[in-house]
Scaffold this motif. Sequence first.
Motif, mmCIF file in Angstrom:
data_model
loop_
_atom_site.group_PDB
_atom_site.id
_atom_site.type_symbol
_atom_site.label_atom_id
_atom_site.label_comp_id
_atom_site.label_asym_id
_atom_site.label_seq_id
_atom_site.Cartn_x
_atom_site.Cartn_y
_atom_site.Cartn_z
ATOM 1 N N GLU B 59 5.902 2.154 1.003
ATOM 2 C CA GLU B 59 6.153 1.042 1.878
ATOM 3 C C GLU B 59 6.499 -0.126 1.232
ATOM 4 O OE1 GLU B 59 2.160 0.814 3.755
ATOM 5 O OE2 GLU B 59 1.108 0.181 1.868
ATOM 6 N N LEU B 61 6.207 -3.847 0.629
ATOM 7 C CA LEU B 61 5.476 -5.084 0.419
ATOM 8 C C LEU B 61 6.330 -6.465 0.103
ATOM 9 C CD1 LEU B 61 2.416 -4.067 0.483
ATOM 10 C CD2 LEU B 61 3.785 -2.620 -1.333
ATOM 11 N N ALA B 97 -1.300 -7.959 -7.054
ATOM 12 C CA ALA B 97 -2.384 -7.831 -6.725
ATOM 13 C C ALA B 97 -2.386 -6.682 -5.577
ATOM 14 C CB ALA B 97 -2.647 -9.243 -5.855
ATOM 15 N N MET B 98 -1.046 -6.233 -5.052
ATOM 16 C CA MET B 98 -1.114 -5.153 -3.976
ATOM 17 C C MET B 98 -0.706 -3.706 -4.871
ATOM 18 S SD MET B 98 -1.382 -6.854 -1.246
ATOM 19 C CE MET B 98 -0.853 -5.728 0.109
ATOM 20 N N ALA B 162 2.397 4.455 -0.213
ATOM 21 C CA ALA B 162 1.435 4.010 0.957
ATOM 22 C C ALA B 162 -0.121 4.190 0.727
ATOM 23 C CB ALA B 162 1.921 4.294 2.347
ATOM 24 N N THR B 165 -1.325 1.572 -2.151
ATOM 25 C CA THR B 165 -1.208 0.069 -2.108
ATOM 26 C C THR B 165 -2.852 -0.683 -2.160
ATOM 27 O OG1 THR B 165 0.738 0.048 -0.788
ATOM 28 C CG2 THR B 165 -0.396 -1.845 -0.785
ATOM 29 N N THR B 167 -5.349 -3.389 -1.503
ATOM 30 C CA THR B 167 -5.551 -4.675 -0.447
ATOM 31 C C THR B 167 -6.845 -5.627 -0.786
ATOM 32 O OG1 THR B 167 -6.911 -3.515 1.109
ATOM 33 C CG2 THR B 167 -4.676 -3.118 1.313
ATOM 34 N N CYS B 229 -8.286 -5.591 -4.437
ATOM 35 C CA CYS B 229 -7.454 -6.584 -5.493
ATOM 36 C C CYS B 229 -7.255 -7.760 -4.877
ATOM 37 C CB CYS B 229 -6.536 -5.682 -6.151
ATOM 38 S SG CYS B 229 -5.796 -6.643 -7.627
#
Lengths: 341, 341
Positions: B59, B61, B97-98, B162, B165, B167, B229
Amino acid sequence: MVPRNERDKQPMTSRKSGLTVLGEFGLIASIERRAGQHTHVRLGIGDDAAALTLDPGHELLATADLLVQDVHFRTQTATAHQIGRKSVAVNISDLAAMGAKPLGLLASLAIPSATPLKWIEQFRDGLLEAAAVYGAPLVGGDTTSSPGPIVINITALGSALATQTLTRGGARPGDALWLAGNVGLARAGLEALEAGVRGFSASKSAHKEPQALLKYGMALAACGRCSACIDVSDGLLGDLAHIVARSRVGVELDEASLPIHPEVRRWAKRIGADVIDYVLNGGEDYALAFALHDTRKAPLLSTGDTPALVRIGRVTDTGALTLRRADGCLENVQPRGFVHF
Amino acid sequence: MVPRNERDKQPMTSRKSGLTVLGEFGLIASIERRAGQHTHVRLGIGDDAAALTLDPGHELLATADLLVQDVHFRTQTATAHQIGRKSVAVNISDLAAMGAKPLGLLASLAIPSATPLKWIEQFRDGLLEAAAVYGAPLVGGDTTSSPGPIVINITALGSALATQTLTRGGARPGDALWLAGNVGLARAGLEALEAGVRGFSASKSAHKEPQALLKYGMALAACGRCSACIDVSDGLLGDLAHIVARSRVGVELDEASLPIHPEVRRWAKRIGADVIDYVLNGGEDYALAFALHDTRKAPLLSTGDTPALVRIGRVTDTGALTLRRADGCLENVQPRGFVHF
C-alpha cells in the motif's frame, strides 16, 4: 509532524488569532471529523502517514503545487473559500492531465498568527468542498504558523492503469492537436479584477474559481487514442512547448481554429490588446491540450458535461512551435511569460 | 505547475538573486539531471505528475511536513545544506514510523527573490544527498518566489506490505514499550546553540542533522512483533499520547529505564534544569517509540547499525500516561509543548 513554535501558538499580543483559537490539532481534528469514508483510504489523517490502496495494474501519480499569498493569490480579491477551492483545483488539474483518478490530497498550510479564525475555517471549507467535488479526500498534511505570507502546498495523489497514463511525451507527427476548455479567460478576468472593471463575470470566475477537467482527462486516458496531454496552466504556447520538448516533435496551431471566448474578445478590444495573445499566452486556465493519433473527433463524456472541444492544429516533425495565420502564412512563435498580477 | 509572478522573476533591483539566475526551470532541470535511475520511478520530474510503481501487495504511505524559516529553522545557525538534509530526514522519519520503504519525494520551495544562488544550490545538494542516503528519489515538486520567509514542504511517499504497515493504533495492554534512538538530545543541542555555548557537539548535530531511523522502522515492520510505532518528533510524552489515543490504551514509563545521553545530563545540570524533562518533553529527536507484543528483545539490524534500544515501559489498560518513578511511586504525566527556539 515537526514541532510547532510555542511562541507562535501563544502570541504576545492579546488579539486572538485564528491559529491560536483553533490550534494546529484543532484544525486537523475538525478536518478529520468531516472526512468521509473512502474504500481506498485505509488510514487517513491521524497517523504518521496516510495509507492508501491502489487498484491492481494501477500506478501512482503524484504532483505538488505551492501557492503563496501575493504571488499566486490575493486575499483582497479572492475569498478564503475561493482560495481553498482553487488550491485543490490546480492540483487536480495536473492529475487530469495524466488521466488519473484522485486517491487523496495532503494539504500543508503556513498561516500568519494574526489570520482570523473565520478565514481559516472558510479556507478549510472551500478546500474540503473542492476535495469532495473531485472525489479526492484530504488524507494528511501539516499546519504551522508563519511570520510571513500565507503559504499553501497541496500534494495530489492519484492512480491510473499504467497502460493508460497520459504523458507529455507520446505525441507523434501527424497527430491531431485538440483543446478542451477555454484559454485566455482567466487572464482577462485577472486584468479586469485588477483594473476594478465591472462585468466580465465568466472571466473573473475562471480566474478565481478554476475548474479542473478531471472527468475529461480520465475519459481521454480510457479512450486509447490520446498520445499526449498537458494542462494549460502557464499559457497555451508555454505548455505546448513542454509537449514539443518531451515528445521531440513540433506543433502547428491554426489561428483560424483557436477558440476565442466572447469576454476575452471584448476585454482585449477594450484595452487595445491583441486577442490572439490572450489565447496563446494566457495562464491559469486549466484547460487540457492533447494529441490524438487518429483523425476522429475527440471523445465526449457520457455524463453530458463535456467541456468545449476544438481541434486547434497538428503535431509536426519540425521541432518548432508554429502558427498558421488566417492568411496562410506560417510563423514561428515563442511562449511568453505570464504576468500574474 | 502554477504560473510564476513575472515581476518576481525579474526583480526591479539590480542585485542578481539566486532565483533570478537559476530560474525555476533551471533549478528543476538541475535536479532532474542528477536524478538517478530507480526501477519504480516510471516518470520523475518533467511531466504534470510523477508516475511510480508499487510492488504487489503493497500500500501507499504518504506524509507531508512544512518547514518555515524562523519557525522551524534559522539560516543563522544552520547551513543551507543542513536545512536541505533535515527537511528530508523529518519526512523520512514519518515513513520509518510506518515501517515503509521510500518511493520518492516531492519538494516545494518558496524562496525570497534575494536568496543567494549559493544558498539555493547548497540547499538542493543537501536535499539530494539525504534523498540518496534514504533511497528516496526526488520525483517532483514546485518552486516559486516568496515575499516572505523561506518555506519548504516535502511530501514523502513510501510503500509497505499492507499486512505489515505499522500504525499508532495497534498497541495492546501488556505490550512492552521500547525506544530506538536518543531523546532530549536535539533540545539540548538547540538550547546550547541559542546560548552560544561551545561543545555539546552530539546535541547540536542531533538538532541540525537529525537522522531518520528508516532501516530500523522497516525491520520493525518485517519482524511481525510490533503492534504500534511512532516517531518522537514532538517529545516522547507528546507522541506517546498519540499512541494512547489511537490505540485506546495507557502507557506506563519506567523512570529508571529512560535513556539519558551524557550530553543531555551535562546540559541540564549546567542550566539547573530537570534532566528527565528533556527526555520526556524534548522534541525533534526522530527516535522511534514502539510496542512489541511479546517480551523478547527488540529486533537488531543485520547491517550492524542498530540504533540504541531501550525498553522504557509497558502498555496498560488505564487510558493514561503514567511514570513509575525510581522510588516506585506512579505519577500521571502530561505532555508539555516544546519550545522550538
